[in-house]
Write an enzyme that holds these catalytic residues in place. Structure first.
Site, PDB file in Angstrom:
ATOM      1  N   LYS A  55       0.795  -1.236   0.000  1.00 35.77           N
ATOM      2  CA  LYS A  55       0.000   0.000   0.000  1.00 35.77           C
ATOM      3  C   LYS A  55       0.828   1.286   0.000  1.00 35.77           C
ATOM      4  CE  LYS A  55      -3.392  -1.234  -0.580  1.00 35.77           C
ATOM      5  NZ  LYS A  55      -3.754  -2.074  -1.762  1.00 35.77           N
ATOM      6  N   HIS A 115       6.648  -7.577  -2.275  1.00 34.95           N
ATOM      7  CA  HIS A 115       6.575  -6.837  -1.008  1.00 34.95           C
ATOM      8  C   HIS A 115       7.596  -7.392  -0.017  1.00 34.95           C
ATOM      9  CE1 HIS A 115       3.067  -4.682  -2.242  1.00 34.95           C
ATOM     10  NE2 HIS A 115       2.213  -5.662  -2.106  1.00 34.95           N
ATOM     11  N   SER A 145      -4.220   3.065   4.653  1.00 28.37           N
ATOM     12  CA  SER A 145      -4.487   2.382   3.391  1.00 28.37           C
ATOM     13  C   SER A 145      -4.486   0.867   3.590  1.00 28.37           C
ATOM     14  CB  SER A 145      -3.430   2.790   2.356  1.00 28.37           C
ATOM     15  OG  SER A 145      -3.671   2.167   1.129  1.00 28.37           O
TER      16      SER A 145
HETATM   17  S1  PPS Z   1      -0.626  -3.063  -3.182  1.00 27.37           S
HETATM   18  O1  PPS Z   1      -1.878  -3.869  -2.958  1.00 27.37           O
HETATM   19  O2  PPS Z   1       0.292  -3.214  -2.065  1.00 27.37           O
HETATM   20  O3  PPS Z   1      -0.003  -3.347  -4.466  1.00 27.37           O
HETATM   21  O4  PPS Z   1      -1.146  -1.557  -3.161  1.00 27.37           O
HETATM   22  P1  PPS Z   1      -0.312  -0.281  -3.637  1.00 27.37           P
HETATM   23  O5  PPS Z   1      -0.489  -0.114  -5.085  1.00 27.37           O
HETATM   24  O6  PPS Z   1       1.067  -0.312  -3.094  1.00 27.37           O
HETATM   25  O7  PPS Z   1      -1.042   0.878  -2.877  1.00 27.37           O
HETATM   26  C1  PPS Z   1      -2.361   1.288  -3.118  1.00 27.37           C
HETATM   27  C2  PPS Z   1      -2.455   2.708  -2.663  1.00 27.37           C
HETATM   28  O8  PPS Z   1      -1.825   3.550  -3.639  1.00 27.37           O
HETATM   29  C3  PPS Z   1      -2.792   4.448  -4.165  1.00 27.37           C
HETATM   30  N1  PPS Z   1      -2.525   4.717  -5.573  1.00 27.37           N
HETATM   31  C4  PPS Z   1      -2.186   5.920  -6.048  1.00 27.37           C
HETATM   32  N2  PPS Z   1      -1.992   7.099  -5.428  1.00 27.37           N
HETATM   33  C5  PPS Z   1      -1.674   8.163  -6.216  1.00 27.37           C
HETATM   34  N3  PPS Z   1      -1.555   8.109  -7.543  1.00 27.37           N
HETATM   35  C6  PPS Z   1      -1.745   6.950  -8.212  1.00 27.37           C
HETATM   36  N4  PPS Z   1      -1.639   6.925  -9.536  1.00 27.37           N
HETATM   37  C7  PPS Z   1      -2.075   5.785  -7.451  1.00 27.37           C
HETATM   38  N5  PPS Z   1      -2.314   4.494  -7.761  1.00 27.37           N
HETATM   39  C8  PPS Z   1      -2.598   3.859  -6.604  1.00 27.37           C
HETATM   40  C9  PPS Z   1      -4.126   3.738  -3.925  1.00 27.37           C
HETATM   41  O9  PPS Z   1      -5.203   4.620  -4.034  1.00 27.37           O
HETATM   42  C10 PPS Z   1      -3.889   3.198  -2.519  1.00 27.37           C
HETATM   43  O10 PPS Z   1      -3.845   4.228  -1.541  1.00 27.37           O
HETATM   44  P2  PPS Z   1      -5.124   4.724  -0.692  1.00 27.37           P
HETATM   45  O11 PPS Z   1      -4.566   5.705   0.309  1.00 27.37           O
HETATM   46  O12 PPS Z   1      -5.695   3.527  -0.025  1.00 27.37           O
HETATM   47  O13 PPS Z   1      -6.038   5.382  -1.660  1.00 27.37           O
END
Ligand code: PPS
Length: 302
Positions: A55, A115, A145
């Site tokens: 996340k 991860h 998150s």
């Molecule tokens: S995972 O399941 O671990 O692969 O998730 P991960 O992609 O690491 O994290 C998901 C969070 O990243 C946010 N997210 C983004 N934020 C900003 N810009 C872009 N383009 C973007 N893409 C994914 C996503 O909304 C999750 O954060 P939260 O705070 O829950 O919204």
């Protein structure tokens, strides 16, 4: 996009996994039970690893890297969901191909998501001197998150309620272990391996600047209009409406977007909507103790 194994997954009664330890780090049992396969994974010299604590911006970086590899061709990046284009190394679903199997079928150069904390990355990555892009996110937003993700993803252990999950996160009793150990481990590995270490908050502040760092690390020279396209198509607004990046293609009995969307808010500072005053005090105190000896500094997200 309907993949063969999706229908099988859709038919399953989903079972929340237990946590199991691997070298003292907790993992969902599906990682621990398949550990030998992950440990023995054979990397190739031109593999690129995207390594993150869950996340913290993994999917965002996956899309950026794939856009680079496709020279900004958005249509090509819609050829498959992001979890198929850049598979998750230690993922073993109840049905369907494990991450390792998808990766082994890919043509080089491959991009791989993990991860894993640095000490558990299969040693072949370092024998082959592979490059790694690490994305980190401030602990408070990362925690919020992660909690919401546990609610919607039935492949994650039962999170408990918010105060319970808060305590578990602080003490590293969550999947992939302690956020503190994870980020410090990768930070300290920078002088040993080829690592680009990035911060989610920097990416939010100035995506273009951070995307150019990725380009340099990947040794990509692209025209200005392609860079602009990559900045646009990897923005939260575009990715949240793109089925190939927002995980809505995954069976809903496993990832339930009615509970919380995978692309939930994508903001810096959302922790303020969730932490109580006393949780924040406890968190700050605990954080200071955990990070006191580290040169890794996250910005204060107020
Ligand atoms: S995972 O399941 O671990 O692969 O998730 P991960 O992609 O690491 O994290 C998901 C969070 O990243 C946010 N997210 C983004 N934020 C900003 N810009 C872009 N383009 C973007 N893409 C994914 C996503 O909304 C999750 O954060 P939260 O705070 O829950 O919204």
């Amino acid at each position: 996009m309907e993949l063969d194994y999706h229908a099988e997954l859709r038919g399953l009664t989903v079972r929340r996994p237990q946590l199991k330890l691997l070298q003292d780090v907790p993992f969902p049992d599906w990682v621990a039970d398949n550990w030998e396969t992950v440990k023995n994974f054979q990397a190739r010299p031109d593999d690129l690893l995207i390594a993150t604590y869950p996340k913290s911006g993994t999917t965002w970086m996956q899309e950026i890297v794939d856009l680079f590899n496709q020279n900004g061709d958005v249509k090509m990046c819609k050829r498959a969901p992001v979890y198929e284009r850049i598979p998750f190394l230690e993922f073993f679903p109840d049905k369907g191909p494990p991450g390792v199997e998808l990766i082994e079928k890919m043509a080089s150069p491959r991009v791989i998501k993990t991860h894993l904390p640095i000490q558990l990355v299969p040693k072949s990555f370092w024998e082959q001197d592979c490059k790694t892009i690490v994305v980190t996110r401030n602990a408070k937003d990362n925690l919020v998150s992660y909690f919401h993700f546990h609610l919607m993803d039935k492949e994650m252990p039962e999170p408990g309620n918010w105060p319970e999950f808060f305590e578990k996160f602080l003490h590293g009793q969550v999947s992939w272990g302690s956020w503190y150990d994870h980020v410090k481990g990768w930070w300290e590995a920078q002088d040993k391996h080829r690592i680009l270490f990035l911060f989610y908050e920097d990416m939010k502040e100035n995506p273009r600047r951070e995307i150019l760092k990725v380009a340099e690390f990947m040794e990509k020279v692209l025209e200005e209009d392609v860079i602009e396209k990559i900045v646009h198509h990897s923005s939260f607004e575009v990715m949240k409406d793109n089925p190939m990046t927002n995980y809505t293609t995954f069976p809903m009995n496993i990832l339930d977007h009615n509970i919380s969307r995978f692309m939930r808010k994508g903001e810096v500072g959302d922790w303020k909507n969730h932490f109580t005053v006393s949780q924040n005090e406890d968190f700050d105190e605990h954080y200071a103790r955990q990070m006191v000896h580290s040169s890794l500094k996250f910005r204060n997200v107020l």
